[in-house]
Design an enzyme around this catalytic site. Structure first.
Site, PDB file in Angstrom:
ATOM      1  N   PHE A  34       0.801  -1.223   0.000  1.00  0.00           N
ATOM      2  CA  PHE A  34       0.000   0.000   0.000  1.00  0.00           C
ATOM      3  C   PHE A  34       0.835   1.276   0.000  1.00  0.00           C
ATOM      4  CE2 PHE A  34      -2.679  -3.301   0.861  1.00  0.00           C
ATOM      5  CZ  PHE A  34      -2.614  -3.792   2.155  1.00  0.00           C
ATOM      6  N   CYS A  35       1.937   1.259  -0.704  1.00  0.00           N
ATOM      7  CA  CYS A  35       2.808   2.444  -0.744  1.00  0.00           C
ATOM      8  C   CYS A  35       3.214   2.885   0.658  1.00  0.00           C
ATOM      9  CB  CYS A  35       2.131   3.598  -1.479  1.00  0.00           C
ATOM     10  SG  CYS A  35       1.836   3.283  -3.220  1.00  0.00           S
TER      11      CYS A  35
END
Length: 302
Positions: A287-288
């Site tokens: 998720f970054c």
């Protein structure tokens, strides 16, 4: 990832990273303030809401750090060892509010970061690629821009190394032609939110949305927590700090791994493919947010 990327733009060689626990130590207001005894400036950047776990950091941190500096500066990742010397300079705070404002009310009258950024796409789902950096008067006094593009200068000389930036602060930072058609559509986004979820019972639109999203996440978490294999092994392993008990500190994110009946992990790519077959949309991977992913999964740098 965006905050990590900012490290490449900052000139100082002295860079630190803090864990959640280290950051929360700075809520202690009993110690003597050392801020402002030197003319140097330091910047603390953190996310109002973790996009991995949904944890919402207490925004009282902003004023505490601005007035007291950092009690615990965390782990130094660049520069010569400072040997735990206290930072006596001025402290400024950048709040990454992109994930937070999508479903939560950010009271800037109460919490006053020097800089904060938002993504309107995460609020309305449209338009993509439009966000904003909001800078306080205090923040404007130290934010200096080097590069300049079209529309940000009064004059620029070709045969002489000279230019004069425009007087207005925002005018100096808006290079080239703005996405004015998308910006104009933002008003409809705000109006739609207020029309669908009007203020009611002393709560504004975003406060009502925040309450609903938390209740939805808690319901989902409670239901998913009951899933087990035939042998009693839990189907899911969750990653969060709150167990969805307090809406002040938990957003609408449910993060988990799927487990086999022997407790081994099912690969996230396999989970994503199976979910897609049944028209279920999941966000997979880290998720970054490599920091939270590494911490929750207990991964070393090696």
């Amino acid at each position: 990832t965006s905050i990590l990327g900012m490290r490449e733009l900052v000139k100082t060689p002295f860079k630190f990273v803090l864990t959640k626990a280290e950051l929360l130590e700075n809520l202690d207001k009993r110690r003597e303030s050392l801020v402002g005894r030197k003319s140097s400036n330091s910047l603390l950047a953190f996310s109002a809401q973790c996009n991995f776990s949904g944890y919402k950091l207490p925004l009282e941190l902003i004023e505490s750090v601005q007035k007291q500096g950092l009690i615990n500066a965390g782990t130094q990742v660049a520069g010569n060892d400072l040997k735990n010397e206290p930072d006596l300079g001025n402290f400024y705070v950048l709040l990454d509010a992109a994930a937070f404002v999508g479903t939560s009310y950010l009271n800037i009258g109460k919490y006053k970061p020097d800089f904060f950024c938002v993504s309107f796409y995460k609020m309305f789902g449209f338009p993509t690629g439009v966000g904003a950096l909001i800078v306080s008067k205090r923040g404007q006094s130290v934010l200096q821009k080097k590069y300049y593009g079209g529309g940000t200068v009064n004059i620029a000389m070709t045969r002489e190394d000279f230019h004069e930036k425009r007087a207005g602060f925002s005018s100096q930072f808006e290079d080239g032609t703005l996405s004015f058609l998308n910006i104009a559509s933002l008003l409809e986004g705000f109006n739609t939110l207020e029309r669908l979820v009007p203020a009611k019972g002393g709560r504004n639109t975003m406060e009502r949305i925040s309450n609903y999203v938390f209740q939805l996440a808690k319901y989902g978490y409670d239901k998913l927590s009951t899933l087990k294999h035939a042998n009693g092994q839990k189907l899911l392993k969750f990653y969060n700090h709150t167990s969805y008990q307090d809406k002040r500190y938990q957003g609408g994110v449910i993060t988990f791994n799927v487990l086999h009946e022997d407790g081994a992990f099912v690969g996230f790519a396999e989970v994503a493919c199976l979910a897609a077959v049944f028209n279920i949309q999941l966000r997979t991977g880290c998720f970054c947010n490599p920091g939270a992913c590494q911490w929750f999964l207990e991964l070393s740098n090696n």
